[in-house]
Design an enzyme around this catalytic site. Structure first.
Site, PDB file in Angstrom:
ATOM      1  N   CYS A 126       3.324  -9.915 -10.940  1.00 20.29           N
ATOM      2  CA  CYS A 126       2.268  -8.949 -11.118  1.00 20.29           C
ATOM      3  C   CYS A 126       2.125  -7.350 -10.113  1.00 20.29           C
ATOM      4  O   CYS A 126       1.680  -6.793 -10.834  1.00 20.29           O
ATOM      5  CB  CYS A 126       1.428  -9.312 -10.228  1.00 20.29           C
ATOM      6  SG  CYS A 126       1.020  -9.594  -8.843  1.00 20.29           S
ATOM      7  N   ARG A 162       4.490   3.091  -0.496  1.00 22.31           N
ATOM      8  CA  ARG A 162       4.289   2.950  -1.688  1.00 22.31           C
ATOM      9  C   ARG A 162       3.446   4.720  -2.183  1.00 22.31           C
ATOM     10  O   ARG A 162       3.617   4.900  -3.517  1.00 22.31           O
ATOM     11  CB  ARG A 162       3.830   2.130  -2.000  1.00 22.31           C
ATOM     12  CG  ARG A 162       2.505   1.867  -1.758  1.00 22.31           C
ATOM     13  CD  ARG A 162       2.123   0.209  -2.038  1.00 22.31           C
ATOM     14  NE  ARG A 162       0.921   0.156  -3.448  1.00 22.31           N
ATOM     15  CZ  ARG A 162       0.734  -0.862  -3.555  1.00 22.31           C
ATOM     16  NH1 ARG A 162       0.295  -2.129  -2.772  1.00 22.31           N
ATOM     17  NH2 ARG A 162      -0.182  -1.234  -4.454  1.00 22.31           N
ATOM     18  N   GLU A 183       5.093 -10.695  -1.003  1.00 26.17           N
ATOM     19  CA  GLU A 183       5.010  -9.132  -1.160  1.00 26.17           C
ATOM     20  C   GLU A 183       5.938  -8.424  -0.192  1.00 26.17           C
ATOM     21  O   GLU A 183       5.700  -7.632   0.402  1.00 26.17           O
ATOM     22  CB  GLU A 183       4.021  -8.733  -1.119  1.00 26.17           C
ATOM     23  CG  GLU A 183       2.547  -9.550  -2.072  1.00 26.17           C
ATOM     24  CD  GLU A 183       1.148  -8.783  -1.764  1.00 26.17           C
ATOM     25  OE1 GLU A 183       1.193  -7.223  -2.003  1.00 26.17           O
ATOM     26  OE2 GLU A 183       0.290  -9.727  -1.431  1.00 26.17           O
ATOM     27  N   ASN A 221       5.143  -4.104  -5.916  1.00 23.36           N
ATOM     28  CA  ASN A 221       4.276  -2.650  -5.351  1.00 23.36           C
ATOM     29  C   ASN A 221       5.159  -2.633  -3.517  1.00 23.36           C
ATOM     30  O   ASN A 221       5.285  -1.798  -3.105  1.00 23.36           O
ATOM     31  CB  ASN A 221       2.808  -2.669  -5.522  1.00 23.36           C
ATOM     32  CG  ASN A 221       2.743  -2.921  -7.055  1.00 23.36           C
ATOM     33  OD1 ASN A 221       3.582  -3.000  -7.769  1.00 23.36           O
ATOM     34  ND2 ASN A 221       1.551  -3.034  -7.217  1.00 23.36           N
ATOM     35  N   ASP A 222       4.341  -3.915  -2.946  1.00 25.10           N
ATOM     36  CA  ASP A 222       3.992  -3.939  -1.905  1.00 25.10           C
ATOM     37  C   ASP A 222       6.215  -4.414  -1.218  1.00 25.10           C
ATOM     38  O   ASP A 222       6.555  -4.113  -0.234  1.00 25.10           O
ATOM     39  CB  ASP A 222       3.473  -5.053  -1.105  1.00 25.10           C
ATOM     40  CG  ASP A 222       1.694  -3.973  -1.080  1.00 25.10           C
ATOM     41  OD1 ASP A 222       2.061  -3.285  -0.533  1.00 25.10           O
ATOM     42  OD2 ASP A 222       0.874  -4.568  -1.217  1.00 25.10           O
ATOM     43  N   ARG A 230      -7.546 -12.922  -6.741  1.00 22.08           N
ATOM     44  CA  ARG A 230      -7.307 -11.999  -5.314  1.00 22.08           C
ATOM     45  C   ARG A 230      -7.695 -12.610  -4.591  1.00 22.08           C
ATOM     46  O   ARG A 230      -9.014 -12.042  -4.429  1.00 22.08           O
ATOM     47  CB  ARG A 230      -6.285 -11.503  -5.237  1.00 22.08           C
ATOM     48  CG  ARG A 230      -5.703 -11.021  -3.878  1.00 22.08           C
ATOM     49  CD  ARG A 230      -4.146 -10.155  -3.677  1.00 22.08           C
ATOM     50  NE  ARG A 230      -5.491  -8.406  -4.178  1.00 22.08           N
ATOM     51  CZ  ARG A 230      -4.806  -7.169  -4.456  1.00 22.08           C
ATOM     52  NH1 ARG A 230      -3.285  -7.571  -4.322  1.00 22.08           N
ATOM     53  NH2 ARG A 230      -5.554  -6.272  -4.157  1.00 22.08           N
ATOM     54  N   HIS A 245      -3.576   7.418  -7.295  1.00 22.01           N
ATOM     55  CA  HIS A 245      -5.089   6.521  -7.872  1.00 22.01           C
ATOM     56  C   HIS A 245      -4.366   7.158  -8.626  1.00 22.01           C
ATOM     57  O   HIS A 245      -5.078   6.696  -9.459  1.00 22.01           O
ATOM     58  CB  HIS A 245      -5.932   6.979  -6.222  1.00 22.01           C
ATOM     59  CG  HIS A 245      -6.642   6.286  -5.701  1.00 22.01           C
ATOM     60  ND1 HIS A 245      -6.383   7.188  -4.441  1.00 22.01           N
ATOM     61  CD2 HIS A 245      -6.487   4.860  -5.635  1.00 22.01           C
ATOM     62  CE1 HIS A 245      -6.555   5.764  -3.454  1.00 22.01           C
ATOM     63  NE2 HIS A 245      -6.603   4.205  -3.940  1.00 22.01           N
ATOM     64  N   ARG A 255      -7.660  -7.806  -8.893  1.00 22.76           N
ATOM     65  CA  ARG A 255      -8.291  -7.075  -7.599  1.00 22.76           C
ATOM     66  C   ARG A 255      -9.847  -7.674  -7.152  1.00 22.76           C
ATOM     67  O   ARG A 255     -10.026  -6.670  -7.834  1.00 22.76           O
ATOM     68  CB  ARG A 255      -7.531  -5.995  -7.270  1.00 22.76           C
ATOM     69  CG  ARG A 255      -5.908  -6.202  -7.533  1.00 22.76           C
ATOM     70  CD  ARG A 255      -5.604  -4.321  -7.447  1.00 22.76           C
ATOM     71  NE  ARG A 255      -4.078  -4.130  -7.764  1.00 22.76           N
ATOM     72  CZ  ARG A 255      -3.066  -4.153  -8.831  1.00 22.76           C
ATOM     73  NH1 ARG A 255      -3.588  -4.125  -9.866  1.00 22.76           N
ATOM     74  NH2 ARG A 255      -2.274  -4.113  -8.097  1.00 22.76           N
TER      75      ARG A 255
HETATM   76  C1  PEP Z   1       1.452  -6.019  -5.057  1.00 23.78           C
HETATM   77  O1  PEP Z   1       1.601  -5.597  -3.825  1.00 23.78           O
HETATM   78  O2  PEP Z   1       2.410  -5.358  -5.870  1.00 23.78           O
HETATM   79  C2  PEP Z   1       0.356  -5.763  -6.041  1.00 23.78           C
HETATM   80  C3  PEP Z   1       0.309  -6.444  -7.211  1.00 23.78           C
HETATM   81  O3  PEP Z   1      -0.623  -5.430  -4.688  1.00 23.78           O
HETATM   82  P1  PEP Z   1      -1.532  -4.205  -4.950  1.00 23.78           P
HETATM   83  O4  PEP Z   1      -0.651  -3.753  -5.679  1.00 23.78           O
HETATM   84  O5  PEP Z   1      -2.781  -4.633  -5.438  1.00 23.78           O
HETATM   85  O6  PEP Z   1      -1.228  -4.377  -3.374  1.00 23.78           O
HETATM   86 MG    MG Z   2      -0.584  -5.768  -3.034  1.00 24.41          MG
END
Ligand code: PEP
Ligand code: MG
Length: 436
Positions: free
Chosen positions: A391, A356, A322, A345-346, A228, A85, A192
């Site tokens: 994204c 992550r 994802e 990210n996921d 989203r 965070h 988000r």
């Molecule tokens: C991701 O997973 O890349 C994403 C953009 O969503 P979040 O980071 O909110 O899980």
């Molecule tokens: Mg995600």
């Protein structure tokens, strides 16, 4: 109080579940703040930090961000992941952060002179005159590049070979949307919405959602905004929704899986977003799509809600890619989706089997690893003429942008602060397909 909190922190730490163990820091943070308040201490230790200092700490709690924002010139931490965070918040406001340096607190004495390069991830203690001069030069260059990019922020991003690329913003609040508009965002690539649901005691009503969503998106006027559907489960829950405990929550009921299991939660969002789509260009994004049925079922629900509301024009539906399964099923997913957006990210955590938020797996969490990049290319190829955006954090990595464009990505959604530089990077790149 200390004894009780120690027991709780220990309980979290030894829970055997990495996500729950990660929350131990939050509980310890709460304990420290409560103990300080009980002792009548009203000043946070970071409030005494002189402006423009480099903050060196073992770890930082999310609540510390309020105090380092606008004060710290840079942050160096002993423990921490790029996805934590605090790191996200610091990055959002442009404070360089370098993490995971063993014994850094012991190695840097208070008052030392330090140079921190957040792009290279380096920390130089007691630099000599030559290093300082080099660093000042670098700083000046970054500042000049930033100013030049800002001057062209409201112009479109077109590659050297004439391909237009949308550079959109990832937002979570009205302040983000304001900054996105100021920095020339072509729209929102990821709104988000979790904050609309998490910090309250009951599910928001449809009217409340319409009001809050349109207030947040107001600065982006008529630009397309991909909003989203709520992405909870995994490490996020809602106080008013009693979710059953799961052994591996990141492999469990999260994102659209959870929404399909709680129709009331899905319907209120779908109806609010459909109503909003009558007023402005909004698109609905579905998180954690894994199998084509996730998207088919969601489209059926959206169509049925539109019929109820007497709405004939369904806004574009965006499938978030994802998971590796989704990345390899894009052709089938596109039967019920109009646009694809890759959440790296996921996707990275699932492809590399590296949490992550888990500092112990940092070495494996490589967003631009050949495996992830290969999947990205497959997604773009299989999507044919449909728009493929990105994204996740990778979309904002300037050095990777040429490869992403080469793979076929045509929308990059990034933190609002990065928009001018990302646009400028696109303008200097070619979009010709080339191997990545
Ligand atoms: C991701 O997973 O890349 C994403 C953009 O969503 P979040 O980071 O909110 O899980
Ligand atoms: Mg995600």
């Amino acid at each position: 109080v200390r004894r009780v909190f120690c027991r709780w922190v220990e309980g979290f730490r030894t829970s055997g579940n990495a996500t729950t163990a990660g929350r131990a820091e939050d509980v310890a943070d709460l304990a420290r703040r409560l103990l300080r308040a009980l002792r009548g201490i009203k000043v946070h230790p970071l409030e005494k930090m002189p402006d423009s200092s480099v903050l060196v700490a073992q770890r930082l709690a999310p609540s510390d961000a309020v105090h380092f924002c606008g004060r710290a010139a840079a942050i160096v931490v002993e423990f921490g992941t790029p996805g934590a965070h605090c790191a996200l918040m610091a990055r959002q406001i442009g404070i360089p952060v370098v993490g995971n340096i063993p014994d850094v607190v012991a190695r840097i004495p208070p008052g030392a002179s330090v140079l921190v390069d957040g792009l290279e991830g380096t920390v130089l203690v007691d630099p000599d005159g030559e290093a300082q001069a080099r660093f000042q030069e670098l700083k000046k260059r970054y500042a000049a590049e930033g100013a030049a990019a800002m001057a062209k922020a409201h112009e479109p991003a077109i590659t050297t070979d004439g391909v237009a690329v949308q550079v959109a913003a990832n937002i979570a609040s009205r302040a983000d949307a304001d900054l996105a508009a100021e920095n020339g965002a072509d729209g929102v690539g990821l709104y988000r919405t979790e904050a609309l649901f998490m910090y309250r005691n009951a599910l928001p009503t449809e009217n409340e959602l319409v009001e809050e969503l349109s207030h947040t998106l107001e600065p982006l006027a008529e630009k397309p905004c991909i909003t989203r559907l709520l992405d909870i489960g995994g490490d996020k829950s809602l106080p008013y929704l009693k979710l059953p405990p799961e052994d591996s929550p990141f492999l469990g009921r999260r994102g659209i899986r959870l929404l399909l299991a709680y129709p009331e939660l899905l319907n209120v969002q779908v109806r609010a977003l459909l109503r909003l789509s009558e007023q402005r260009a909004v698109q609905l994004m579905v998180p954690m799509v894994t199998i084509p049925e996730d998207m088919n079922r969601t489209r059926d629900i959206i169509e049925s809600a539109a019929r109820d509301l007497g709405i004939t024009r369904i806004p574009p539906l965006v499938a978030m890619i994802e998971t590796p399964a989704a990345a390899l099923s894009v052709r089938d997913i596109l039967r019920s989706a109009d646009v694809i957006s890759i959440g790296t990210n996921d996707l990275t955590q699932y492809v590399m089997a590296a949490g992550r938020d888990n500092p112990l797996a940092n070495e494996y969490f490589r967003e631009d690893s050949p495996a992830v990049m290969r999947l990205i290319r497959i997604v773009c190829q299989d999507a044919g003429p449909s728009l493929v955006g990105m994204c996740g954090e990778l979309a904002g990595r300037l050095q990777t942008i040429p490869a992403l464009l080469g793979a076929g990505i045509r929308m990059l959604s990034v933190a609002p602060r990065l928009i001018p530089l990302v646009k400028e990077t696109v303008r200097q790149a070619e979009a010709m397909p080339k191997p990545i």
